[in-house]
Design an enzyme around this catalytic site. Structure first.
Site, PDB file in Angstrom:
ATOM      1  N   ARG A   1      -3.826   6.203   0.733  1.00  0.00           N
ATOM      2  CA  ARG A   1      -4.439   7.424   1.285  1.00  0.00           C
ATOM      3  C   ARG A   1      -3.516   8.264   2.146  1.00  0.00           C
ATOM      4  O   ARG A   1      -3.813   9.417   2.417  1.00  0.00           O
ATOM      5  CB  ARG A   1      -5.669   7.045   2.113  1.00  0.00           C
ATOM      6  CG  ARG A   1      -6.923   6.936   1.270  1.00  0.00           C
ATOM      7  CD  ARG A   1      -8.112   6.742   2.162  1.00  0.00           C
ATOM      8  NE  ARG A   1      -7.934   5.535   2.934  1.00  0.00           N
ATOM      9  CZ  ARG A   1      -8.851   4.572   3.061  1.00  0.00           C
ATOM     10  NH1 ARG A   1     -10.017   4.688   2.478  1.00  0.00           N
ATOM     11  NH2 ARG A   1      -8.608   3.506   3.782  1.00  0.00           N
TER      12      ARG A   1
ATOM     13  N   ARG B   1      -8.151  11.015  -5.406  1.00  0.00           N
ATOM     14  CA  ARG B   1      -9.358  10.321  -4.930  1.00  0.00           C
ATOM     15  C   ARG B   1     -10.536  11.253  -4.698  1.00  0.00           C
ATOM     16  O   ARG B   1     -11.678  10.830  -4.671  1.00  0.00           O
ATOM     17  CB  ARG B   1      -9.034   9.517  -3.667  1.00  0.00           C
ATOM     18  CG  ARG B   1      -8.373   8.182  -3.943  1.00  0.00           C
ATOM     19  CD  ARG B   1      -9.358   7.141  -4.463  1.00  0.00           C
ATOM     20  NE  ARG B   1     -10.104   6.532  -3.361  1.00  0.00           N
ATOM     21  CZ  ARG B   1     -11.384   6.743  -3.128  1.00  0.00           C
ATOM     22  NH1 ARG B   1     -12.082   7.566  -3.907  1.00  0.00           N
ATOM     23  NH2 ARG B   1     -11.976   6.143  -2.124  1.00  0.00           N
TER      24      ARG B   1
ATOM     25  N   TYR C   1     -14.071 -13.290   0.351  1.00  0.00           N
ATOM     26  CA  TYR C   1     -14.986 -12.196  -0.005  1.00  0.00           C
ATOM     27  C   TYR C   1     -16.225 -12.728  -0.706  1.00  0.00           C
ATOM     28  O   TYR C   1     -17.342 -12.260  -0.470  1.00  0.00           O
ATOM     29  CB  TYR C   1     -14.267 -11.158  -0.874  1.00  0.00           C
ATOM     30  CG  TYR C   1     -13.312 -10.298  -0.079  1.00  0.00           C
ATOM     31  CD1 TYR C   1     -13.776  -9.510   0.969  1.00  0.00           C
ATOM     32  CD2 TYR C   1     -11.946 -10.295  -0.357  1.00  0.00           C
ATOM     33  CE1 TYR C   1     -12.901  -8.736   1.723  1.00  0.00           C
ATOM     34  CE2 TYR C   1     -11.068  -9.516   0.389  1.00  0.00           C
ATOM     35  CZ  TYR C   1     -11.549  -8.736   1.421  1.00  0.00           C
ATOM     36  OH  TYR C   1     -10.687  -7.975   2.167  1.00  0.00           O
TER      37      TYR C   1
ATOM     38  N   ASP D   1      -6.585  -3.356  -7.609  1.00  0.00           N
ATOM     39  CA  ASP D   1      -7.174  -3.911  -6.380  1.00  0.00           C
ATOM     40  C   ASP D   1      -7.584  -5.347  -6.649  1.00  0.00           C
ATOM     41  O   ASP D   1      -7.848  -5.713  -7.799  1.00  0.00           O
ATOM     42  CB  ASP D   1      -8.382  -3.105  -5.922  1.00  0.00           C
ATOM     43  CG  ASP D   1      -8.763  -3.484  -4.482  1.00  0.00           C
ATOM     44  OD1 ASP D   1      -8.194  -2.892  -3.555  1.00  0.00           O
ATOM     45  OD2 ASP D   1      -9.602  -4.387  -4.297  1.00  0.00           O
TER      46      ASP D   1
ATOM     47  N   ARG E   1       0.832  -1.224   0.000  1.00  0.00           N
ATOM     48  CA  ARG E   1       0.000   0.000   0.000  1.00  0.00           C
ATOM     49  C   ARG E   1       0.853   1.257   0.000  1.00  0.00           C
ATOM     50  O   ARG E   1       0.484   2.248   0.629  1.00  0.00           O
ATOM     51  CB  ARG E   1      -0.937   0.046   1.202  1.00  0.00           C
ATOM     52  CG  ARG E   1      -2.099  -0.893   1.141  1.00  0.00           C
ATOM     53  CD  ARG E   1      -3.261  -0.309   0.319  1.00  0.00           C
ATOM     54  NE  ARG E   1      -4.173  -1.370  -0.063  1.00  0.00           N
ATOM     55  CZ  ARG E   1      -5.185  -1.774   0.707  1.00  0.00           C
ATOM     56  NH1 ARG E   1      -5.458  -1.161   1.820  1.00  0.00           N
ATOM     57  NH2 ARG E   1      -5.944  -2.757   0.297  1.00  0.00           N
TER      58      ARG E   1
HETATM   59  O1  CP3 Z   1       0.002  -1.789  -2.409  1.00  0.00           O
HETATM   60  C1  CP3 Z   1      -0.272  -0.921  -3.260  1.00  0.00           C
HETATM   61  O2  CP3 Z   1       0.139   0.246  -3.171  1.00  0.00           O
HETATM   62  C2  CP3 Z   1      -1.025  -1.358  -4.500  1.00  0.00           C
HETATM   63  C3  CP3 Z   1      -2.415  -1.226  -4.496  1.00  0.00           C
HETATM   64  C4  CP3 Z   1      -3.349  -2.174  -3.806  1.00  0.00           C
HETATM   65  C5  CP3 Z   1      -4.670  -1.797  -3.484  1.00  0.00           C
HETATM   66  N1  CP3 Z   1      -5.323  -2.899  -3.009  1.00  0.00           N
HETATM   67  C6  CP3 Z   1      -5.261  -0.449  -3.682  1.00  0.00           C
HETATM   68  C7  CP3 Z   1      -6.255  -0.014  -2.680  1.00  0.00           C
HETATM   69  C8  CP3 Z   1      -3.208  -3.519  -3.458  1.00  0.00           C
HETATM   70  C9  CP3 Z   1      -1.988  -4.403  -3.541  1.00  0.00           C
HETATM   71  C10 CP3 Z   1      -4.469  -3.965  -2.973  1.00  0.00           C
HETATM   72  C11 CP3 Z   1      -4.753  -5.368  -2.592  1.00  0.00           C
HETATM   73  C12 CP3 Z   1      -5.886  -5.625  -1.704  1.00  0.00           C
HETATM   74  N2  CP3 Z   1      -7.140  -5.123  -1.812  1.00  0.00           N
HETATM   75  C13 CP3 Z   1      -5.873  -6.529  -0.619  1.00  0.00           C
HETATM   76  C14 CP3 Z   1      -4.698  -7.380  -0.225  1.00  0.00           C
HETATM   77  C15 CP3 Z   1      -3.770  -6.652   0.642  1.00  0.00           C
HETATM   78  C16 CP3 Z   1      -4.223  -6.442   2.042  1.00  0.00           C
HETATM   79  O3  CP3 Z   1      -4.396  -5.281   2.423  1.00  0.00           O
HETATM   80  O4  CP3 Z   1      -4.410  -7.440   2.755  1.00  0.00           O
HETATM   81  C17 CP3 Z   1      -7.149  -6.525  -0.045  1.00  0.00           C
HETATM   82  C18 CP3 Z   1      -7.589  -7.317   1.179  1.00  0.00           C
HETATM   83  C19 CP3 Z   1      -7.944  -5.645  -0.816  1.00  0.00           C
HETATM   84  C20 CP3 Z   1      -9.381  -5.318  -0.633  1.00  0.00           C
HETATM   85  C21 CP3 Z   1      -9.508  -3.922  -0.190  1.00  0.00           C
HETATM   86  N3  CP3 Z   1      -9.451  -2.849  -1.044  1.00  0.00           N
HETATM   87  C22 CP3 Z   1      -9.611  -3.423   1.139  1.00  0.00           C
HETATM   88  C23 CP3 Z   1      -9.705  -4.273   2.392  1.00  0.00           C
HETATM   89  C24 CP3 Z   1      -9.605  -2.034   1.061  1.00  0.00           C
HETATM   90  C25 CP3 Z   1      -9.634  -1.045   2.207  1.00  0.00           C
HETATM   91  C26 CP3 Z   1     -10.930  -0.377   2.462  1.00  0.00           C
HETATM   92  C27 CP3 Z   1     -10.678   0.989   3.109  1.00  0.00           C
HETATM   93  O5  CP3 Z   1     -11.263   1.957   2.650  1.00  0.00           O
HETATM   94  O6  CP3 Z   1      -9.898   1.055   4.068  1.00  0.00           O
HETATM   95  C28 CP3 Z   1      -9.514  -1.691  -0.319  1.00  0.00           C
HETATM   96  C29 CP3 Z   1      -9.432  -0.334  -0.864  1.00  0.00           C
HETATM   97  C30 CP3 Z   1      -8.103   0.032  -1.427  1.00  0.00           C
HETATM   98  N4  CP3 Z   1      -7.405  -0.668  -2.354  1.00  0.00           N
HETATM   99  C31 CP3 Z   1      -7.366   1.211  -1.108  1.00  0.00           C
HETATM  100  C32 CP3 Z   1      -6.209   1.180  -1.920  1.00  0.00           C
HETATM  101  C33 CP3 Z   1      -5.120   2.216  -2.011  1.00  0.00           C
HETATM  102  C34 CP3 Z   1      -7.823   2.231  -0.060  1.00  0.00           C
HETATM  103  C35 CP3 Z   1      -7.906   3.624  -0.452  1.00  0.00           C
HETATM  104  C36 CP3 Z   1      -9.045   4.066  -1.333  1.00  0.00           C
HETATM  105  O7  CP3 Z   1     -10.221   3.757  -1.084  1.00  0.00           O
HETATM  106  O8  CP3 Z   1      -8.711   4.808  -2.260  1.00  0.00           O
END
Ligand code: CP3
Length: 355
Positions: free
Chosen positions: A27, A36, A147, A72, A23
């Site tokens: 954010r 965003r 999921y 994602d 990540r």
């Molecule tokens: O690592 C990076 O910088 C690359 C981008 C990346 C994202 N998601 C962008 C994202 C990666 C590698 C993921 C993988 C991902 N997505 C996982 C596996 C990694 C982990 O954290 O265990 C999972 C479980 C997801 C599913 C997911 N997507 C979750 C649980 C969330 C968070 C919800 C929240 O709002 O907190 C997301 C949203 C997400 N994916 C964000 C980002 C940068 C959050 C910011 C946003 O909403 O813009």
């Protein structure tokens, strides 16, 4: 080309310990928040120019040794025909969860060149600009199944655990379909230019070792075996996996990612010396004043002991509250503390080979 990260994946000696952060484009970065404000997460993923720009933000700002594709794990699910959204501060939400054999039939084989065209275009664009390796990724079969079956995030994944005991045939059909689709995603990403592939098994820690061995491990083995002929390192990252460590090398992954709950030296001992390790500073440490960050980062480096095959990372993703300045200081600290050769200043622009 700074190939320090790839060398470390293959347990070759490097001039310094490579560092990137899960990540790292998220954010906590003001530039990301500004984007965003105008686009949804999935819009950013679907527009190659924007996804490439976001991928590059932490590479340019901090001089990390690898980039990770901005996308994602829900993107491939959508390509399989699943209606799934990402809710802010919550996570993926599936409209119509998978509970029975007929639900599994709804998951269609995805065609990467059409279904994932923006993702592949992002990778191709990035390879033109990057001077550090690009990591592609997907969710692991089990984590995607979590999921799909739960319909969203869950505390203990009881429905998933129940399904694999109640209806093993449906479970196997679901895992097979997901595995075949993830292989398609991975092969397409690598053919488009991804130089490593990380499998995120964020919820593997929900399972007992026996359940993991029987219901999850065979599919990871199939995935890693399918990727081996492509010649790119596969990083397998599972969270909460302390009880599973002995099993993880059996996945066939090149690198095992560790979360922060396990001491890196003890974990590596249990994994054996056939794998590289990635990790594992607690992301919450980055909310502390820098002397504490430095103390704990030094501890991670000391536990790795300068052995070839350590990639510095956090034990999970960067928290949104993290000060970007602390990330900058951390990356510089890892580079300086681990340097075994003089590290030219221009390396942050990726202009110097690292061996
Ligand atoms: O690592 C990076 O910088 C690359 C981008 C990346 C994202 N998601 C962008 C994202 C990666 C590698 C993921 C993988 C991902 N997505 C996982 C596996 C990694 C982990 O954290 O265990 C999972 C479980 C997801 C599913 C997911 N997507 C979750 C649980 C969330 C968070 C919800 C929240 O709002 O907190 C997301 C949203 C997400 N994916 C964000 C980002 C940068 C959050 C910011 C946003 O909403 O813009």
């Amino acid at each position: 080309m700074n190939d320090c990260f790839l060398r470390a994946c293959h347990r070759q000696p490097t001039g310094w310990t490579p560092v990137w952060l899960m990540r790292q484009a998220g954010r906590y970065l003001p530039e990301y928040r500004a984007l965003r404000a105008r686009y949804s997460l999935l819009d950013l993923c679907r527009e190659p120019a924007l996804a490439a720009e976001v991928t590059l933000l932490p590479v340019r700002r901090f001089g990390v040794d690898a980039a990770i594709l901005f996308s994602d794990l829900v993107i491939p699910l959508q390509a399989m025909g699943v209606t799934v959204t990402v809710q802010e501060n919550y996570g993926p939400v599936v409209a119509d969860p998978v509970r029975r054999a007929a639900d599994v039939e709804r998951l269609r084989p995805l065609e990467p060149e059409t279904d994932l065209a923006p993702m592949l275009a992002t990778i191709r664009a990035l390879r033109r600009d990057l001077t550090v390796p690009l990591i592609g990724f997907a969710g692991a079969p089990f984590t995607l199944a979590c999921y799909l079956v739960e319909g969203g995030p869950s505390r203990d994944f009881a429905r998933v655990r129940a399904l694999l005991y109640q209806d093993a045939a449906t479970w196997r059909a679901l895992m097979e379909r997901l595995t075949e689709n993830i292989i398609r995603v991975a092969v397409a990403q690598v053919q488009a230019g991804a130089q490593a592939f990380q499998v995120f098994d964020s919820w593997a820690g929900a399972l007992s070792p026996t359940a993991y061995r029987e219901a999850v491990l065979p599919y990871l083995q199939r995935l890693c075996a399918a990727l081996r002929p492509l010649g790119v390192p596969v990083i397998y990252f599972a969270t909460g996996a302390a009880a599973l460590l002995d099993l993880l090398p059996e996945t066939g992954a090149t690198v095992i990612g560790l979360d922060w709950r396990v001491p890196l030296d003890q974990a590596w001992e249990r994994l054996g010396d056939g794998v590289a390790v990635q990790g594992n500073l607690d992301p919450a440490v980055l909310l502390a004043p820098f002397p504490e960050v430095a103390r704990q980062a030094a501890d991670v480096l000391a536990r790795a002991g300068g052995r070839p095959g350590h990639i510095f990372n956090l034990g999970h993703g960067v928290l949104p509250e993290t000060p970007p300045e602390t990330v900058a200081q951390l990356v510089a600290f890892v580079h300086q503390t681990s340097a075994r050769v003089a590290r030219p200043v221009c390396v942050s622009a990726g202009e110097t080979p690292c061996a």
